[in-house]
Design a protein around this motif. Sequence first.
Motif, PDB file in Angstrom:
ATOM      1  N   GLY A  45      27.114  12.944  33.434  1.00  0.00           N
ATOM      2  CA  GLY A  45      26.310  14.158  33.427  1.00  0.00           C
ATOM      3  C   GLY A  45      27.060  15.356  32.873  1.00  0.00           C
ATOM      4  N   SER A  46      26.392  16.506  32.948  1.00  0.00           N
ATOM      5  CA  SER A  46      26.940  17.744  32.384  1.00  0.00           C
ATOM      6  C   SER A  46      26.834  18.888  33.380  1.00  0.00           C
ATOM      7  CB  SER A  46      26.180  18.132  31.102  1.00  0.00           C
ATOM      8  OG  SER A  46      26.302  17.154  30.104  1.00  0.00           O
ATOM      9  N   LEU A  47      27.739  19.821  33.237  1.00  0.00           N
ATOM     10  CA  LEU A  47      27.694  21.084  33.967  1.00  0.00           C
ATOM     11  C   LEU A  47      28.195  22.184  33.047  1.00  0.00           C
ATOM     12  CD1 LEU A  47      29.205  20.272  37.498  1.00  0.00           C
ATOM     13  CD2 LEU A  47      26.840  20.894  37.033  1.00  0.00           C
ATOM     14  N   ARG A  48      27.738  23.397  33.285  1.00  0.00           N
ATOM     15  CA  ARG A  48      28.282  24.543  32.586  1.00  0.00           C
ATOM     16  C   ARG A  48      28.795  25.541  33.607  1.00  0.00           C
ATOM     17  NH1 ARG A  48      25.989  29.085  28.347  1.00  0.00           N
ATOM     18  NH2 ARG A  48      25.011  29.948  30.212  1.00  0.00           N
ATOM     19  N   LEU A  49      30.074  25.806  33.532  1.00  0.00           N
ATOM     20  CA  LEU A  49      30.684  26.804  34.400  1.00  0.00           C
ATOM     21  C   LEU A  49      30.671  28.160  33.702  1.00  0.00           C
ATOM     22  CD1 LEU A  49      33.831  24.875  35.687  1.00  0.00           C
ATOM     23  CD2 LEU A  49      31.478  24.823  36.564  1.00  0.00           C
ATOM     24  N   SER A  50      30.514  29.188  34.508  1.00  0.00           N
ATOM     25  CA  SER A  50      30.576  30.559  34.007  1.00  0.00           C
ATOM     26  C   SER A  50      31.611  31.334  34.796  1.00  0.00           C
ATOM     27  CB  SER A  50      29.221  31.254  34.146  1.00  0.00           C
ATOM     28  OG  SER A  50      28.212  30.599  33.431  1.00  0.00           O
ATOM     29  N   CYS A  51      32.263  32.261  34.140  1.00  0.00           N
ATOM     30  CA  CYS A  51      33.211  33.158  34.805  1.00  0.00           C
ATOM     31  C   CYS A  51      32.896  34.576  34.345  1.00  0.00           C
ATOM     32  CB  CYS A  51      34.639  32.778  34.472  1.00  0.00           C
ATOM     33  SG  CYS A  51      35.883  33.923  35.136  1.00  0.00           S
ATOM     34  N   SER A  52      32.337  35.334  35.242  1.00  0.00           N
ATOM     35  CA  SER A  52      31.993  36.719  34.955  1.00  0.00           C
ATOM     36  C   SER A  52      33.148  37.619  35.371  1.00  0.00           C
ATOM     37  CB  SER A  52      30.729  37.102  35.720  1.00  0.00           C
ATOM     38  OG  SER A  52      30.412  38.458  35.519  1.00  0.00           O
ATOM     39  N   THR A  53      33.535  38.527  34.496  1.00  0.00           N
ATOM     40  CA  THR A  53      34.702  39.370  34.781  1.00  0.00           C
ATOM     41  C   THR A  53      34.327  40.843  34.791  1.00  0.00           C
ATOM     42  OG1 THR A  53      35.417  39.768  32.503  1.00  0.00           O
ATOM     43  CG2 THR A  53      36.091  37.689  33.511  1.00  0.00           C
ATOM     44  N   SER A  54      35.154  41.621  35.458  1.00  0.00           N
ATOM     45  CA  SER A  54      35.024  43.069  35.452  1.00  0.00           C
ATOM     46  C   SER A  54      36.388  43.677  35.673  1.00  0.00           C
ATOM     47  CB  SER A  54      34.046  43.540  36.537  1.00  0.00           C
ATOM     48  OG  SER A  54      34.503  43.175  37.816  1.00  0.00           O
ATOM     49  N   GLY A  55      36.557  44.901  35.182  1.00  0.00           N
ATOM     50  CA  GLY A  55      37.812  45.607  35.426  1.00  0.00           C
ATOM     51  C   GLY A  55      38.917  45.306  34.440  1.00  0.00           C
TER      52      GLY A  55
END
Length: 119
Positions: free
Chosen positions: A16-26
């Motif tokens: 299967g598949s997954l998509r990871l996200s990493c949201s950043t700030s600062g």
Amino acid sequence: QVQLVESGGGLVQAGGSLRLSCSTSGILFSSATLSWYRQAPGEQRDMVAAITPTGGTNYADSVKGRFTISRDNAKNTVYLQMNSLKPEDTAVYYCKARRTTIIRTYDYWGQGTQVTVSS
């Protein structure tokens, strides 16, 4: 204050598949080298994929051809598309942002997201 927040982990069957996200700030996102690392229980934390400010990428041999790292500078977000997942990909996945100045290098980490691949 720098913050990195990962999301997208979960339980998936092998293949299967997954998509990871990493949201950043600062941070000045467009100038940062961004990486994904993973750590399985009892193992060291290893680099999976990295992307430079100019879009150059680097992958661990174990994920080449299956994982793709990308970045969206407008959204201050880095992604990891994971396809053809294997049970050995099971780990906590961490996002890292690296900013380098003349004086020193700064590394910032997210809290991690669990990826579990069942056989």
